[in-house]
Design an enzyme around this catalytic site. Sequence first.
Site, PDB file in Angstrom:
ATOM      1  N   THR A 382      38.429  36.502  49.027  1.00 44.93           N
ATOM      2  CA  THR A 382      37.831  35.226  48.658  1.00 44.93           C
ATOM      3  C   THR A 382      38.308  34.286  49.745  1.00 44.93           C
ATOM      4  O   THR A 382      39.141  34.654  50.563  1.00 44.93           O
ATOM      5  CB  THR A 382      38.332  34.816  47.252  1.00 44.93           C
ATOM      6  OG1 THR A 382      37.815  35.750  46.299  1.00 44.93           O
ATOM      7  CG2 THR A 382      37.903  33.423  46.855  1.00 44.93           C
ATOM      8  N   ASN A 402      33.641  38.145  45.859  1.00 41.83           N
ATOM      9  CA  ASN A 402      34.518  38.958  45.015  1.00 41.83           C
ATOM     10  C   ASN A 402      35.352  39.918  45.861  1.00 41.83           C
ATOM     11  O   ASN A 402      36.244  39.487  46.554  1.00 41.83           O
ATOM     12  CB  ASN A 402      33.765  39.679  43.903  1.00 41.83           C
ATOM     13  CG  ASN A 402      34.719  40.152  42.800  1.00 41.83           C
ATOM     14  OD1 ASN A 402      35.731  39.520  42.520  1.00 41.83           O
ATOM     15  ND2 ASN A 402      34.386  41.254  42.168  1.00 41.83           N
ATOM     16  N   ASP A 424      33.546  40.788  37.366  1.00 44.58           N
ATOM     17  CA  ASP A 424      34.375  39.731  36.782  1.00 44.58           C
ATOM     18  C   ASP A 424      34.046  39.470  35.317  1.00 44.58           C
ATOM     19  O   ASP A 424      34.756  38.716  34.656  1.00 44.58           O
ATOM     20  CB  ASP A 424      34.238  38.437  37.587  1.00 44.58           C
ATOM     21  CG  ASP A 424      35.220  38.388  38.744  1.00 44.58           C
ATOM     22  OD1 ASP A 424      36.037  39.318  38.869  1.00 44.58           O
ATOM     23  OD2 ASP A 424      35.178  37.426  39.530  1.00 44.58           O
TER      24      ASP A 424
END
Length: 571
Positions: A382, A402, A424
């Site tokens: 990230t 991600n 996620d």
Amino acid sequence: MRFAPRWDVLLLGFLLGTSGAFAADNPTPSTHEAQLAQRPGHAGIASANALATEAGFEVLSKGGNAFDAAIAVASTLSVVEPESSGIGGGFMATMYVASGHRDVFVDARETAPAAINPKDYLNPDGTPNRDTALKGPLSAGIPGEPAGLVWLAKHYGKLPLTVSLAPAIRTARDGFKPDSRLIGSIQEERENIQRWPASAAKFLTNGNAPIAGDIWRDPEQAHTLELLAQYGDSGFYSGETAQKLVDAVRAAGGNWTLKDLSSYRVRERAPITVDYRGYKIITAPPPSSGGVAIAEILNILSGFDMSKLDQVQRTHLVIESMRRAFRDHNDYLGDPDFVKMPLDMLLSPYYADGLRQTILPDKATPSSMLAPSSGQDPGMHTTHFSIIDADGNMVAITSTVNYVLGSTFVAQGTGVLLNDEMDDFALVPNKPNVYGLLGSKANAPEPGKRMLSSMSPSLVIGPDRTAVIGSPGGSTIITQVLEGILAFIDGGDAHQVAAHKRFHHQYMPDVVTVEAGAFDPATSDALTRMGYTLKTRDSWGFMNVVIWDRRTNKLDAASDPRRPDGLGKVQ
């Protein structure tokens, strides 16, 4: 050993009936207007790549403000740092708008497509299918970053997108020399990249990753960015780009539709604020879990005089506060447009009082609410950047695709590397995702729903100094930003905050991960005797910080020394 009663659980039952939603879909007036009445008169930018930092300053030199610079930095990172972020992903932004003295949170998080089917992410035995959750088109949520960039330009910027996106378009078209981290990421994911022709065409030459000194061009992403610059939202979410995205996804077994893209909307929400030792922290609300966890930890720690404690005692209290905040993260948090969360409770100092009473003074508390999990180490893929401009506008943006290189799936004809944010979600309740995080029904996938995030872009307003701070790092984002905030409050400058040694606990697995050098041998031994399991890890997120000392009216910007390719610059 006998443990104290779980008063936090008892208090939870009492407060649930009176708690309500916290975040609202609008910006909020700042409560620190007097502290930020002055202007710095110069600007500071810190990002993970020198080309991105310079792109931000280029746009400032053309009359832009911090929000225009943010567009330039984010879009350039999409070109030069695709392993971490890009227009195929999403971002969260915590901002201060100087002209209106407003705190603003912009949610450009990805969303689930309408045809989401949880069964696509399960193996025949009911366990999570990590391949469909992390690789290929089924792993990708509908991107939010392009809409977020348009939103910043339309509502907060001073320049047209054609100016703010120009550095990224030029870099993609003319080329740049990839850094060692990008080259290493491509080598790491080479086999997955080869599964899809457009991915191989973008990232590989004759089946191999680029080498140091190569000039890498990305003309298809340049064209996609040009359409975005010319047409705004419709340049990505409808028309040529949208059709190519949907065609590519569906041809490879995905389920996107044109309506999924045209229906995407940016959300503005009220940021979370918390007071700690005379400092006001403005941070991210759900669907980020980061701000809630940071506020909860600080509320717990506020009951201790940390300045009078030695390192062992301080570390013990911080770890136990992390443990309790991550437990609540797992149980309650999700997309506020879909679930009602007890945020009033979680953010209440009275709730923190109850949690504090469960911390034993000299022993670790086992994380025994759920069976221990064995999630993988969190990845660092990230990115975060921080900006303060001459007028005092402030932007903290954390952006992501991600995991490393996202889904590794590039949509043919667009240059867009898609995210793998579907992982996620709590695809299988109470089973760890790739970062070892657990989840409940609050974060279960639904059409159009935003997946929970750890992104924690934050502003810290003190009596004399202000910080813009954030970090990548998967689930460790939360604790890294927390520790950066504590280092800033303790007096650290931008370089000291960015370089601060780190440790992390996330409730499950019940292990404290530690950066080499964070603890001296005596501290490590003492924590082990208290019942902690310590595990050293080498890779941590790359924090980027800008600090404004309002006493001297000087800015200080620093990029994390763990990544030499970053640049923190003031001019």
